[in-house]
Enzyme design. Sequence first.
Site, PDB file in Angstrom:
ATOM      1  N   GLU A  33       1.002  -1.027  -0.206  1.00 26.71           N
ATOM      2  CA  GLU A  33       0.209  -0.385   0.455  1.00 26.71           C
ATOM      3  C   GLU A  33       1.097   1.057   0.256  1.00 26.71           C
ATOM      4  OE1 GLU A  33      -2.171   3.475  -0.133  1.00 26.71           O
ATOM      5  OE2 GLU A  33      -3.364   0.888  -0.391  1.00 26.71           O
ATOM      6  N   ASN A  36       0.376   5.529   4.328  1.00 23.66           N
ATOM      7  CA  ASN A  36      -0.540   5.059   5.244  1.00 23.66           C
ATOM      8  C   ASN A  36      -1.493   5.462   6.175  1.00 23.66           C
ATOM      9  OD1 ASN A  36       0.347   7.699   5.629  1.00 23.66           O
ATOM     10  ND2 ASN A  36       2.433   7.219   7.207  1.00 23.66           N
ATOM     11  N   TYR A  39      -4.693   2.314   4.754  1.00 25.02           N
ATOM     12  CA  TYR A  39      -4.992   1.896   4.932  1.00 25.02           C
ATOM     13  C   TYR A  39      -6.376   0.774   4.695  1.00 25.02           C
ATOM     14  CZ  TYR A  39      -0.263   1.615   6.553  1.00 25.02           C
ATOM     15  OH  TYR A  39       1.455   1.948   6.733  1.00 25.02           O
ATOM     16  N   GLY A  40      -6.937   0.053   4.520  1.00 23.41           N
ATOM     17  CA  GLY A  40      -8.435  -0.437   4.426  1.00 23.41           C
ATOM     18  C   GLY A  40      -9.128   0.205   2.994  1.00 23.41           C
ATOM     19  N   GLY A  41      -8.501   0.851   2.731  1.00 26.30           N
ATOM     20  CA  GLY A  41      -8.955   1.135   1.358  1.00 26.30           C
ATOM     21  C   GLY A  41      -9.991   2.395   1.004  1.00 26.30           C
ATOM     22  N   THR A  42     -10.360   3.120  -0.265  1.00 25.38           N
ATOM     23  CA  THR A  42     -10.935   4.159  -0.010  1.00 25.38           C
ATOM     24  C   THR A  42     -11.932   4.178   0.866  1.00 25.38           C
ATOM     25  OG1 THR A  42     -10.244   4.345  -3.026  1.00 25.38           O
ATOM     26  CG2 THR A  42     -12.301   5.310  -1.893  1.00 25.38           C
ATOM     27  N   HIS A 427     -45.574  -2.794  10.938  1.00 20.47           N
ATOM     28  CA  HIS A 427     -46.236  -1.319  11.332  1.00 20.47           C
ATOM     29  C   HIS A 427     -46.221  -0.610  12.053  1.00 20.47           C
ATOM     30  CE1 HIS A 427     -49.276   1.835   9.737  1.00 20.47           C
ATOM     31  NE2 HIS A 427     -49.539   1.368  11.572  1.00 20.47           N
TER      32      HIS A 427
END
Length: 441
Positions: A33, A36, A39-42, A427
């Site tokens: 990656e 820093n 980490y974990g992406g977008t 409901h």
Amino acid sequence: MKNYDLLVIGFGKAGKTLAAKFASLGKKVALVEESNTMYGGTCINIGCIPIKTLIVSSEKGDKYEVAKQNRDNVVEKLRAKNFAGLNNNPQVDVYTAKAKFIEDKVIEISASGETEKLTAEIVVINTGTVANVLNIPGLETSKNVVDSTELQKLETLPKNLGILGAGNIGLEFASLYAKFGSNVTVLDSTQNILGREEVVVANLAKEYLEEQGVKFILGTETSEISNNGEKVVVHTKEHGTFEFDVLLHATGRKPNVQNLGLENTNVELSERGAINVDEHLETSVDNVFAVGDVNGGLQFTYTSLDDYRILISYLLGDKSYSQKDRKNVPYTIFISPTLSHVGLTEKEALEAGYEVFSKELPVANMPRGVVNGDTRGLFKSVVDKKTNLILGATLFGKNSEELINLIKMAMDNNIPYTYIRDQVFTHPTMGENLNDLFNFN
């Protein structure tokens, strides 16, 4: 040169999940990656999670500074969790470094002036997308022009915010920052927003955004961006100039393949710059795969997760699941209220040759809408007259992001609309209104 069973470039949803799976099977995994802060992406760092955290804070009436702190706290917690989940695994080596192909399956990584070569039996490219920057003079050189990532880093709320682009990203930020109190102006070359949605819904969405204070300048071409001191000046051909404290350019995103060194490989790109893949996400190079946004598919975290399922089926399973099996992908635009859709619009269904039932149900007619104190919106359904199967639905109203998944599952399983029409729902809920939405008598 270090050798691995699996090498993943990019910490996004599909890649990180695949890395964890391979590690659980005793395989040796490398994950590279570049940043820093990613980490974990977008989704975790600059996309879905932080933006929706800001939206929740705005709906609670939090000040911008409080909301931003909430956002930062959530992101930091999830980022650390994602990093630790793989970095603490003895089967995984996490490299915070730039990755560049020097051969088909040989990657050079560089960090702090040092380089190292890695290779693997299986290589997965999971680098996502970057902001698409239009070729407008001054756009990249003017001060206080930001993309969606940079906008979220601002410590103070812009008093006057300009947004270049009326796509989903632009509209979400327009709705959000208007709630915080910014004077928001959206500029776009199209004549109408949400051109792919049901016309009645698109018109309502524009009306609601305008009621929130968003101003639209549509059908206008931006010719230049400049500065007047610290102000950003947008020059248009049709409507003169506009001045903002900050300008967000939200004109889409493109596959992040620049500087990957793909020219040193036999990996092929599409005309749009995405990595070409087959139905199992394999590139033109054996055992090199591209997953998530970088392969030119739908730019959603949940489709990236589905890419993981495709790879697992191909690499560890019976190869029975592929992109051809993915169907009826829903989506939500997080404006206020939320706008969700799956399948065909009525126009698309008619153009495809279907004879249809369709129905529009205003949220104002829904008991739960009245209870919620929010009667904005409208639900619309489209059904095939011959088969009674659901062709599509647009849900514009509170909780639509949850309800759309019920319709998606019905469509996937060829459940006739009459099943939902006659279903017993609790409901008072928004879900019970699906009874009426699919009642065409």
